[in-house]
Design a protein around this motif. Structure first.
Motif, mmCIF file in Angstrom:
data_model
loop_
_atom_site.group_PDB
_atom_site.id
_atom_site.type_symbol
_atom_site.label_atom_id
_atom_site.label_comp_id
_atom_site.label_asym_id
_atom_site.label_seq_id
_atom_site.Cartn_x
_atom_site.Cartn_y
_atom_site.Cartn_z
ATOM 1 N N ILE A 188 0.946 0.968 -9.648
ATOM 2 C CA ILE A 188 0.828 -0.487 -9.785
ATOM 3 C C ILE A 188 2.200 -1.111 -10.005
ATOM 4 C CG2 ILE A 188 -0.122 -2.336 -11.222
ATOM 5 C CD1 ILE A 188 -2.527 -0.535 -11.749
ATOM 6 N N GLY A 189 3.021 -0.469 -10.828
ATOM 7 C CA GLY A 189 4.348 -1.011 -11.106
ATOM 8 C C GLY A 189 5.230 -1.079 -9.871
ATOM 9 N N ILE A 190 5.242 -0.030 -9.076
ATOM 10 C CA ILE A 190 6.088 -0.027 -7.880
ATOM 11 C C ILE A 190 5.562 -1.007 -6.843
ATOM 12 C CG2 ILE A 190 6.914 1.404 -5.971
ATOM 13 C CD1 ILE A 190 6.992 3.745 -7.854
ATOM 14 N N ALA A 191 4.237 -1.095 -6.695
ATOM 15 C CA ALA A 191 3.680 -2.085 -5.768
ATOM 16 C C ALA A 191 4.057 -3.499 -6.204
ATOM 17 C CB ALA A 191 2.165 -1.934 -5.690
ATOM 18 N N LEU A 192 3.990 -3.774 -7.497
ATOM 19 C CA LEU A 192 4.395 -5.084 -8.000
ATOM 20 C C LEU A 192 5.898 -5.288 -7.843
ATOM 21 C CD1 LEU A 192 3.345 -7.638 -9.401
ATOM 22 C CD2 LEU A 192 3.814 -6.542 -11.606
ATOM 23 N N SER A 249 12.082 10.794 -13.083
ATOM 24 C CA SER A 249 12.683 12.112 -13.036
ATOM 25 C C SER A 249 12.902 12.537 -11.591
ATOM 26 C CB SER A 249 11.803 13.108 -13.801
ATOM 27 O OG SER A 249 12.453 14.339 -13.963
ATOM 28 N N THR A 250 12.901 13.841 -11.364
ATOM 29 C CA THR A 250 13.443 14.415 -10.133
ATOM 30 C C THR A 250 12.726 13.991 -8.868
ATOM 31 O OG1 THR A 250 12.073 16.362 -10.540
ATOM 32 C CG2 THR A 250 14.340 16.427 -11.331
ATOM 33 N N VAL A 251 11.413 13.825 -8.907
ATOM 34 C CA VAL A 251 10.663 13.526 -7.685
ATOM 35 C C VAL A 251 10.541 12.020 -7.457
ATOM 36 C CG1 VAL A 251 8.462 13.834 -6.498
ATOM 37 C CG2 VAL A 251 9.385 15.677 -7.905
ATOM 38 N N THR A 252 10.247 11.284 -8.502
ATOM 39 C CA THR A 252 9.934 9.866 -8.358
ATOM 40 C C THR A 252 11.163 9.021 -8.056
ATOM 41 O OG1 THR A 252 8.148 10.191 -9.956
ATOM 42 C CG2 THR A 252 8.773 7.927 -9.473
ATOM 43 N N VAL A 253 12.234 9.227 -8.804
ATOM 44 C CA VAL A 253 13.397 8.338 -8.709
ATOM 45 C C VAL A 253 14.008 8.279 -7.305
ATOM 46 C CG1 VAL A 253 15.774 8.012 -9.505
ATOM 47 C CG2 VAL A 253 13.953 8.427 -11.155
ATOM 48 N N LEU A 268 0.827 -1.206 0.000
ATOM 49 C CA LEU A 268 0.000 0.000 0.000
ATOM 50 C C LEU A 268 0.862 1.257 0.000
ATOM 51 C CD1 LEU A 268 -2.771 1.332 0.153
ATOM 52 C CD2 LEU A 268 -2.647 1.137 2.656
ATOM 53 N N PHE A 269 1.917 1.247 0.819
ATOM 54 C CA PHE A 269 2.815 2.401 0.868
ATOM 55 C C PHE A 269 3.485 2.614 -0.489
ATOM 56 C CE2 PHE A 269 7.158 4.052 1.637
ATOM 57 C CZ PHE A 269 6.816 5.298 2.112
ATOM 58 N N ALA A 270 3.942 1.536 -1.113
ATOM 59 C CA ALA A 270 4.580 1.648 -2.427
ATOM 60 C C ALA A 270 3.596 2.184 -3.462
ATOM 61 C CB ALA A 270 5.120 0.288 -2.857
ATOM 62 N N PHE A 271 2.362 1.705 -3.426
ATOM 63 C CA PHE A 271 1.339 2.176 -4.363
ATOM 64 C C PHE A 271 1.096 3.670 -4.190
ATOM 65 C CE2 PHE A 271 -2.969 3.128 -5.637
ATOM 66 C CZ PHE A 271 -3.120 2.449 -6.828
ATOM 67 N N LEU A 272 0.903 4.109 -2.943
ATOM 68 C CA LEU A 272 0.598 5.517 -2.691
ATOM 69 C C LEU A 272 1.791 6.417 -2.993
ATOM 70 C CD1 LEU A 272 -1.487 5.206 0.604
ATOM 71 C CD2 LEU A 272 -2.306 5.527 -1.734
ATOM 72 N N VAL A 273 3.008 5.958 -2.680
ATOM 73 C CA VAL A 273 4.195 6.750 -3.003
ATOM 74 C C VAL A 273 4.331 6.904 -4.512
ATOM 75 C CG1 VAL A 273 6.720 6.652 -3.048
ATOM 76 C CG2 VAL A 273 5.513 6.325 -0.910
ATOM 77 N N VAL A 304 11.694 6.235 -4.903
ATOM 78 C CA VAL A 304 11.550 4.844 -5.331
ATOM 79 C C VAL A 304 12.852 4.071 -5.111
ATOM 80 C CG1 VAL A 304 11.167 3.361 -7.331
ATOM 81 C CG2 VAL A 304 9.723 5.354 -6.969
ATOM 82 N N ALA A 305 13.983 4.676 -5.446
ATOM 83 C CA ALA A 305 15.274 4.012 -5.234
ATOM 84 C C ALA A 305 15.521 3.758 -3.751
ATOM 85 C CB ALA A 305 16.393 4.850 -5.833
ATOM 86 N N ALA A 306 15.217 4.755 -2.916
ATOM 87 C CA ALA A 306 15.396 4.574 -1.477
ATOM 88 C C ALA A 306 14.464 3.498 -0.934
ATOM 89 C CB ALA A 306 15.152 5.899 -0.761
ATOM 90 N N LEU A 307 13.245 3.443 -1.446
ATOM 91 C CA LEU A 307 12.295 2.415 -1.012
ATOM 92 C C LEU A 307 12.810 1.025 -1.341
ATOM 93 C CD1 LEU A 307 9.482 1.504 0.004
ATOM 94 C CD2 LEU A 307 8.638 1.883 -2.324
#
Length: 266
Positions: free
Chosen positions: A144-148, A194-198, A98-103, A201-204
């Motif tokens: 969906i991709g990050i949650a998966l 890009s600047t906000v997502t990467v 859920l956290f990955a999906f929302l992030v 996501v990398a830290a997660l």
């Protein structure tokens, strides 16, 4: 690099990366094109702002985004393992998914590059492509991709299987999707990284792989960015296909309701 005690070092490192770009532009302008540099003072001032802005941005990443993403992943995975949960019991990591999906969703909606692309797509299409519709479709795909991707890290399944199946789906969608949306859909996968997502996501991914037993940060911690690039393509193509299907249905219904119009096969 400890940017808390060495901001000057970070500034010099950023300048070292940016100055070659300025030198390349000056070389082509004066040597290849043989023309004077227009408004050199303004250009130098602009590059100075770029260096300072990039320095502040990198400092913010290291001080805030990376630690927050890593600590959240650690705390959520620790909570899932509180009852001696094994790695195979992927159902215990519901809060992580859920956290990955929302992030993924929230960071993508706020992604400056996606906002710019969606705005230009609306202008170029004359309003046929909705800016908000495109942004929401891309954000849903990233979520969906990050949650998966977190599911892949927890279960330890091979990354290439997900990527292979994903691109097979993209190839099949490309055959049937409206031609107007195909180039935009493929670009949507790139603007999400890009600047906000990467950073988040990398830290997660690294934080989760570091705390799940049996997982390696090097082998399993990376790969979430690939999910964030692939699934937006699937989501945007699916969005276009759904809109096309609904539009065709409405058109056929309107034709059937007109008097004297022959029956249209549905």
């Amino acid at each position: 690099m400890d940017i808390i005690f060495s901001p000057l070092g970070l500034l010099l490192a950023t300048a070292r990366d940016v100055i070659p770009v300025l030198a390349l532009l000056v070389f082509f302008q004066m040597v290849v094109l043989r023309r004077p540099i227009p408004r050199p003072g303004r250009i130098l001032f602009g590059f100075g702002l770029v260096i300072v802005g990039m320095t502040c941005f990198l400092a913010g990443l290291d001080l805030a985004l990376f630690p927050v993403g890593r600590s959240m992943a650690l705390q959520l995975s620790e909570a899932a393992q509180s009852g001696n949960v094994t790695v195979a019991d992927w159902t215990a990591y519901g809060w992580v998914y859920l956290f990955a999906f929302l992030v993924g969703f929230s960071t993508t909606v706020a992604e400056p590059s996606l906002i710019a692309v969606a705005h230009k797509a609306t202008e170029a299409s004359g309003g046929a492509i909705s800016s908000w519709g495109l942004r929401l479709a891309v954000a849903l795909g990233v979520a969906i991709g990050i949650a998966l991707g977190t599911f892949r890290i927890i279960t330890g399944t091979p990354l290439y299987l997900y990527i292979l199946v994903g691109y097979v789906i993209v190839a099949l969608q490309t055959i049937t999707a409206p031609r107007m949306i195909i180039p935009l859909a493929y670009d949507s996968g790139g603007v999400t990284t890009s600047t906000v997502t990467v950073p988040l996501v990398a830290a997660l991914g690294l934080g989760l792989a570091s705390n799940v037993p049996g997982r390696s940060p090097v082998l399993d911690g990376f790969g979430l960015i690939a999910f964030a690039s692939l699934f937006p393509i699937i989501a945007v193509l699916a969005y276009a296909q759904i809109v096309q299907f609904v539009t065709n249905k409405r058109r056929k219904r309107a034709l059937r309701q007109q008097p004297g119009t022959p029956e249209v096969a549905s």
